[in-house]
Design an enzyme around this catalytic site. Structure first.
Site, PDB file in Angstrom:
ATOM      1  N   LYS A  20      12.685  -3.906  44.064  1.00 39.26           N
ATOM      2  CA  LYS A  20      12.428  -3.053  42.900  1.00 39.26           C
ATOM      3  C   LYS A  20      13.745  -2.438  42.399  1.00 39.26           C
ATOM      4  CE  LYS A  20       7.683  -2.320  44.268  1.00 39.26           C
ATOM      5  NZ  LYS A  20       6.753  -1.634  45.152  1.00 39.26           N
TER       6      LYS A  20
ATOM      7  N   GLN B 149       5.551   4.074  47.676  1.00 41.31           N
ATOM      8  CA  GLN B 149       5.361   2.778  48.347  1.00 41.31           C
ATOM      9  C   GLN B 149       4.279   2.900  49.425  1.00 41.31           C
ATOM     10  OE1 GLN B 149       7.101  -0.140  47.426  1.00 41.31           O
ATOM     11  NE2 GLN B 149       5.586  -1.077  48.768  1.00 41.31           N
TER      12      GLN B 149
ATOM     13  N   ASP C 248       2.375   3.158  38.628  1.00 41.02           N
ATOM     14  CA  ASP C 248       1.556   2.202  39.378  1.00 41.02           C
ATOM     15  C   ASP C 248       0.109   2.213  38.880  1.00 41.02           C
ATOM     16  OD1 ASP C 248       2.602   0.438  41.183  1.00 41.02           O
ATOM     17  OD2 ASP C 248       2.707   1.881  42.843  1.00 41.02           O
TER      18      ASP C 248
END
Ligand code: NAD
Length: 287
Positions: free
Chosen positions: A53, A97, A120
């Site tokens: 990322k 994460q 997200d």
């Protein structure tokens, strides 16, 4: 022979498009989009994801900040860190994460992220907006699948779509997105009784299970569109690493029957990171 839905190539195109938009901002002396990635503990797979990322951010000019937190951090401290990022003007998107270490409450942590920075799309407010059809942050993997289908002119309206898997990050949201595009959607899962029959009637099959070669080639209807989200590591003595990645679908057999198919690797996977950058740019432009 099926047409390959090439996520590697499309993700590169999308990243170039994002880089152009980021440059327009910086050329006008405006702040580039900023993404914070919070990683708790030392999960090796999570470390690999976080590093890819960061690389993708660097390649497109997106500012990235890695916040590495101790495995034993308390829930309160984690929320404190999230709140700092909620207030940080350099940061437009915050990604936590997953998975988190077991002692932490994942739902509470995701809810602490400001919905406007939830790139997200996991915050209940954004999940709700997705289901009622409002503009929101769409979770990256399902968003990437829709982009792959649309940019390859795959027809969705009126088709029978079968999604296998009902996770919050893939199965449920891709079901909602396909329904929004007027497909007739069935969501199958581990307790579904007649899966081969359901798949045999599907014009579009999305598999998000996590079991290698679970979906058999002879379940696939002639001309169906096959999207394989699964990423499974299987032993492969001929590979230098001793393993290779395969999807959920028996690719060689399915490819002979499908009209379109995503490979693993190189299909859905690369699209996910491109969509994270796209959501981060969206968060920046919404400001
Ligand atoms: P998950 O474990 O949360 O969900 C798996 C789903 O599969 C469950 O809903 C379960 O009901 C269903 N399932 C299990 N056994 C089944 C069976 N026998 N028949 C029918 N359904 C069954 O997984 P997830 O997070 O949704 O991920 C699924 C797969 O997709 C994994 O391989 C994961 O690595 C991969 N994945 C890939 C990306 C990407 O970027 N390409 C992103 C997320 C997940």
């Amino acid at each position: 022979m099926a047409i390959i839905l090439d996520g590697k190539k499309l993700s590169e195109t999308i990243k170039q498009e994002i880089a152009v938009e980021v440059k327009k901002l910086t050329d006008s002396s405006l702040l580039s989009p900023g993404l914070a990635v919070i990683i708790v503990g030392n999960n090796p797979a999570s470390k690999v994801y976080v590093s890819s990322k960061k690389k993708a951010c660097a390649a497109t000019g997106v500012f990235s900040l890695e916040v590495a937190l101790d495995e034993n951090i308390s829930q309160e401290k984690l929320i404190e860190e999230i709140n700092k990022l909620n207030k940080d003007d350099r940061i437009n998107g915050i990604l936590l994460q997953l998975p988190l270490p077991k002692h932490l409450d994942e739902h509470a942590a995701l809810e602490a992220i400001k919905p406007e920075k939830d790139v997200d799309g996991f915050h209940p407010i954004n999940v709700g907006k997705l289901y009622i059809g409002l503009d929101t942050f769409v979770p990256c993997t399902p968003k990437g699948i829709m982009e792959l289908l649309k940019r390859n002119n795959v027809q969705i309206a009126g088709k029978n779509a079968v999604v296998i898997g009902r996770s919050n990050i893939v199965g449920k949201p891709i079901g909602a997105l396909l329904m929004k595009e007027n497909a007739t959607v069935t969501i199958a899962h581990s307790k579904t009784q007649n899966l081969p029959e359901l798949v045999k009637n599907a014009d579009i099959v999305v598999s998000a299970i996590g079991k290698p070669k679970f979906v058999k080639g002879d379940w696939i209807k002639d001309g169906a569109v096959v999207v394989d989200v699964g990423i499974n590591s299987v032993d492969d003595p001929s590979s230098p690493k001793g393993y290779k990645l395969v999807g959920d679908v028996e690719y060689e057999e399915a490819e002979k029957k499908a009209s379109y198919i995503t490979p693993v690797p190189g299909g859905v996977g690369p699209m996910t990171i491109a969509m994270l950058l796209s959501n981060t740019l969206k968060a920046r432009m919404n400001k």
